[in-house]
Write a protein that holds these residues in place. Structure first.
Motif, PDB file in Angstrom:
ATOM      1  N   ASP A 221       0.854  -1.175   0.000  1.00  0.00           N
ATOM      2  CA  ASP A 221       0.000   0.000   0.000  1.00  0.00           C
ATOM      3  C   ASP A 221       0.896   1.232   0.000  1.00  0.00           C
ATOM      4  N   LEU A 222       0.319   2.410  -0.332  1.00  0.00           N
ATOM      5  CA  LEU A 222       1.122   3.622  -0.476  1.00  0.00           C
ATOM      6  C   LEU A 222       0.665   4.705   0.492  1.00  0.00           C
ATOM      7  N   ALA A 223       1.639   5.455   1.001  1.00  0.00           N
ATOM      8  CA  ALA A 223       1.319   6.535   1.934  1.00  0.00           C
ATOM      9  C   ALA A 223       2.271   7.699   1.695  1.00  0.00           C
ATOM     10  N   GLY A 224       1.851   8.872   2.145  1.00  0.00           N
ATOM     11  CA  GLY A 224       2.693  10.059   2.017  1.00  0.00           C
ATOM     12  C   GLY A 224       1.932  11.285   2.475  1.00  0.00           C
ATOM     13  N   PHE A 225       2.523  12.438   2.231  1.00  0.00           N
ATOM     14  CA  PHE A 225       1.909  13.706   2.625  1.00  0.00           C
ATOM     15  C   PHE A 225       1.524  14.463   1.361  1.00  0.00           C
ATOM     16  N   ASN A 226       0.220  14.619   1.145  1.00  0.00           N
ATOM     17  CA  ASN A 226      -0.316  15.278  -0.054  1.00  0.00           C
ATOM     18  C   ASN A 226       0.053  14.515  -1.323  1.00  0.00           C
ATOM     19  N   ILE A 227      -0.096  13.196  -1.284  1.00  0.00           N
ATOM     20  CA  ILE A 227       0.291  12.374  -2.433  1.00  0.00           C
ATOM     21  C   ILE A 227      -0.829  12.152  -3.437  1.00  0.00           C
ATOM     22  N   LEU A 228      -2.081  12.371  -3.014  1.00  0.00           N
ATOM     23  CA  LEU A 228      -3.206  11.989  -3.868  1.00  0.00           C
ATOM     24  C   LEU A 228      -3.352  12.869  -5.097  1.00  0.00           C
TER      25      LEU A 228
ATOM     26  N   VAL B 290      -3.028   1.184  -9.141  1.00  0.00           N
ATOM     27  CA  VAL B 290      -3.189   1.511  -7.715  1.00  0.00           C
ATOM     28  C   VAL B 290      -4.616   1.259  -7.234  1.00  0.00           C
ATOM     29  N   SER B 291      -5.470   0.770  -8.104  1.00  0.00           N
ATOM     30  CA  SER B 291      -6.886   0.620  -7.749  1.00  0.00           C
ATOM     31  C   SER B 291      -7.103  -0.403  -6.631  1.00  0.00           C
ATOM     32  N   LYS B 292      -6.198  -1.369  -6.515  1.00  0.00           N
ATOM     33  CA  LYS B 292      -6.348  -2.386  -5.479  1.00  0.00           C
ATOM     34  C   LYS B 292      -5.437  -2.125  -4.279  1.00  0.00           C
ATOM     35  N   ARG B 293      -4.756  -1.006  -4.279  1.00  0.00           N
ATOM     36  CA  ARG B 293      -3.886  -0.640  -3.157  1.00  0.00           C
ATOM     37  C   ARG B 293      -4.605   0.351  -2.255  1.00  0.00           C
ATOM     38  N   LYS B 294      -4.286   0.307  -0.984  1.00  0.00           N
ATOM     39  CA  LYS B 294      -4.761   1.340  -0.069  1.00  0.00           C
ATOM     40  C   LYS B 294      -3.855   2.554  -0.221  1.00  0.00           C
ATOM     41  N   LEU B 295      -4.446   3.742  -0.352  1.00  0.00           N
ATOM     42  CA  LEU B 295      -3.710   4.992  -0.471  1.00  0.00           C
ATOM     43  C   LEU B 295      -4.007   5.835   0.764  1.00  0.00           C
ATOM     44  N   ILE B 296      -2.980   6.190   1.497  1.00  0.00           N
ATOM     45  CA  ILE B 296      -3.151   6.910   2.764  1.00  0.00           C
ATOM     46  C   ILE B 296      -2.404   8.225   2.706  1.00  0.00           C
ATOM     47  N   ASP B 297      -3.133   9.312   2.852  1.00  0.00           N
ATOM     48  CA  ASP B 297      -2.550  10.649   2.761  1.00  0.00           C
ATOM     49  C   ASP B 297      -2.604  11.318   4.134  1.00  0.00           C
ATOM     50  N   ALA B 298      -1.429  11.516   4.731  1.00  0.00           N
ATOM     51  CA  ALA B 298      -1.361  12.096   6.079  1.00  0.00           C
ATOM     52  C   ALA B 298      -1.873  13.531   6.099  1.00  0.00           C
ATOM     53  N   GLN B 299      -1.734  14.245   4.975  1.00  0.00           N
ATOM     54  CA  GLN B 299      -2.232  15.628   4.933  1.00  0.00           C
ATOM     55  C   GLN B 299      -3.744  15.666   5.060  1.00  0.00           C
ATOM     56  N   LYS B 300      -4.420  14.704   4.446  1.00  0.00           N
ATOM     57  CA  LYS B 300      -5.878  14.644   4.535  1.00  0.00           C
ATOM     58  C   LYS B 300      -6.320  14.484   5.989  1.00  0.00           C
ATOM     59  N   ILE B 301      -5.637  13.605   6.718  1.00  0.00           N
ATOM     60  CA  ILE B 301      -5.979  13.393   8.124  1.00  0.00           C
ATOM     61  C   ILE B 301      -5.712  14.663   8.927  1.00  0.00           C
ATOM     62  N   PHE B 302      -4.584  15.308   8.627  1.00  0.00           N
ATOM     63  CA  PHE B 302      -4.228  16.561   9.291  1.00  0.00           C
ATOM     64  C   PHE B 302      -5.325  17.602   9.111  1.00  0.00           C
ATOM     65  N   HIS B 303      -5.788  17.771   7.885  1.00  0.00           N
ATOM     66  CA  HIS B 303      -6.803  18.780   7.600  1.00  0.00           C
ATOM     67  C   HIS B 303      -8.173  18.397   8.162  1.00  0.00           C
ATOM     68  N   MET B 304      -8.450  17.094   8.212  1.00  0.00           N
ATOM     69  CA  MET B 304      -9.733  16.666   8.769  1.00  0.00           C
ATOM     70  C   MET B 304      -9.788  16.862  10.281  1.00  0.00           C
ATOM     71  N   MET B 305      -8.668  16.624  10.938  1.00  0.00           N
ATOM     72  CA  MET B 305      -8.655  16.661  12.397  1.00  0.00           C
ATOM     73  C   MET B 305      -8.301  18.030  12.966  1.00  0.00           C
ATOM     74  N   GLU B 306      -7.495  18.795  12.263  1.00  0.00           N
ATOM     75  CA  GLU B 306      -7.109  20.133  12.725  1.00  0.00           C
ATOM     76  C   GLU B 306      -7.826  21.153  11.855  1.00  0.00           C
ATOM     77  N   LYS B 307      -9.060  21.434  12.189  1.00  0.00           N
ATOM     78  CA  LYS B 307      -9.902  22.294  11.366  1.00  0.00           C
ATOM     79  C   LYS B 307      -9.322  23.703  11.256  1.00  0.00           C
TER      80      LYS B 307
END
Length: 270
Positions: free
Chosen positions: A89-96, A116-133
């Motif tokens: 699976d792939l992860a990063g900051f603002n990768i999407l 990449v359709s069968k891989r999980k894509l995890i973007d730490a920036q998305k979580i940052f923006h969702m949690m730190e309004k």
């Protein structure tokens, strides 16, 4: 806290020749592959993009043509890289929005379907923006430690904004402000001229269709002429002005465009 993984999770970041997924190329790729057992594998490789690196881009990441002239091309490393990422699976900051699309594009250019359709894509920036309004209510809670109970009431929002600004000036007074590239922008102080300079944008028109570049030159901020000086475009393509004046642009944008045109061409006729 250790990440609970069923599959390897590969964090990656790209340095590139620019910001176009279609036109630009990878210069450097760094990956940190985290295995389910906690083992990590780190790899960083320079890539010869086979095209010149724009000087303004090199200033940002510090990679120049000379640094990659003897590096392998993406075609040279694509097969081994795809094998390394297999099943991960792939992860990063603002990768999407950029890193993932560009990586897939580079693989496709050399005939590898990196699906990449069968891989999980995890973007730490998305979580940052969702949690730190970044809302007024969040700012009011952070700076003033109060709940904005009447949020979206004009009077309550206005009073809260006053308190937030007062708290910001008190909290950051005397602190230096830098941009994402480390360039000094100024110092926070209880002075409205200073705060204006720090918070005003580079927009020429209110819609942001025309902005000032780092040299203070008005440039288009949209479409096929993005980042090109307005005066250069109007000289090379006079009909572009007429197209914008007839188009669905705000009156303020048309007014500013006209001002730039009149100033530029009046100076030429002197």
């Amino acid at each position: 806290m250790k990440l609970k993984l069923k599959n390897p999770l590969t964090f990656f970041d790209l340095e590139t020749t620019g910001t176009s997924v279609v036109k630009d190329r990878i210069l450097e790729i760094s990956v940190v592959k985290v295995m389910p057992n906690g083992e990590t594998i780190v790899k960083t490789n320079k890539i010869n993009p086979t095209v010149p690196i724009p000087p303004e881009t090199s200033v940002i990441h510090g990679i120049y043509d000379e640094d990659v002239k003897d590096a392998p091309t993406f075609k040279n490393v694509a097969k081994s890289l795809a094998q390394f990422l297999e099943g991960s699976d792939l992860a990063g900051f603002n990768i999407l929005k950029f890193d993932v699309p560009l990586l897939v594009e580079e693989f496709l250019r050399v005939g590898i379907d990196f699906d990449v359709s069968k891989r999980k894509l995890i973007d730490a920036q998305k979580i940052f923006h969702m949690m730190e309004k970044r809302t007024l209510s969040a700012a009011y809670k952070f700076y003033c430690n109060k709940d904005l109970t009447d949020a979206h009431s004009a009077e309550a929002d206005t009073k809260a904004t006053l308190e937030v600004l007062e708290a910001q000036v008190e909290k950051y007074d005397g602190q230096e402000v830098v941009d994402n590239l480390g360039n000094k922008l100024g110092v926070i102080e209880n002075n409205m001229d200073t705060l204006h300079q720090l918070t005003s944008t580079n927009m020429v028109d209110l819609a942001g269709r025309i902005v000032l570049n780092n040299d203070g030159v008005a440039c288009f901020n949209f479409g096929k002429h993005r980042n090109r000086p307005v005066t250069d475009v109007l000289k090379a393509e006079p009909n572009y002005y007429e197209w914008m004046m007839r188009g669905d642009f705000p009156q303020d944008t048309k007014r500013r465009l006209t001002e730039i045109k009149l100033k530029a061409f009046s100076s030429l006729n002197r």
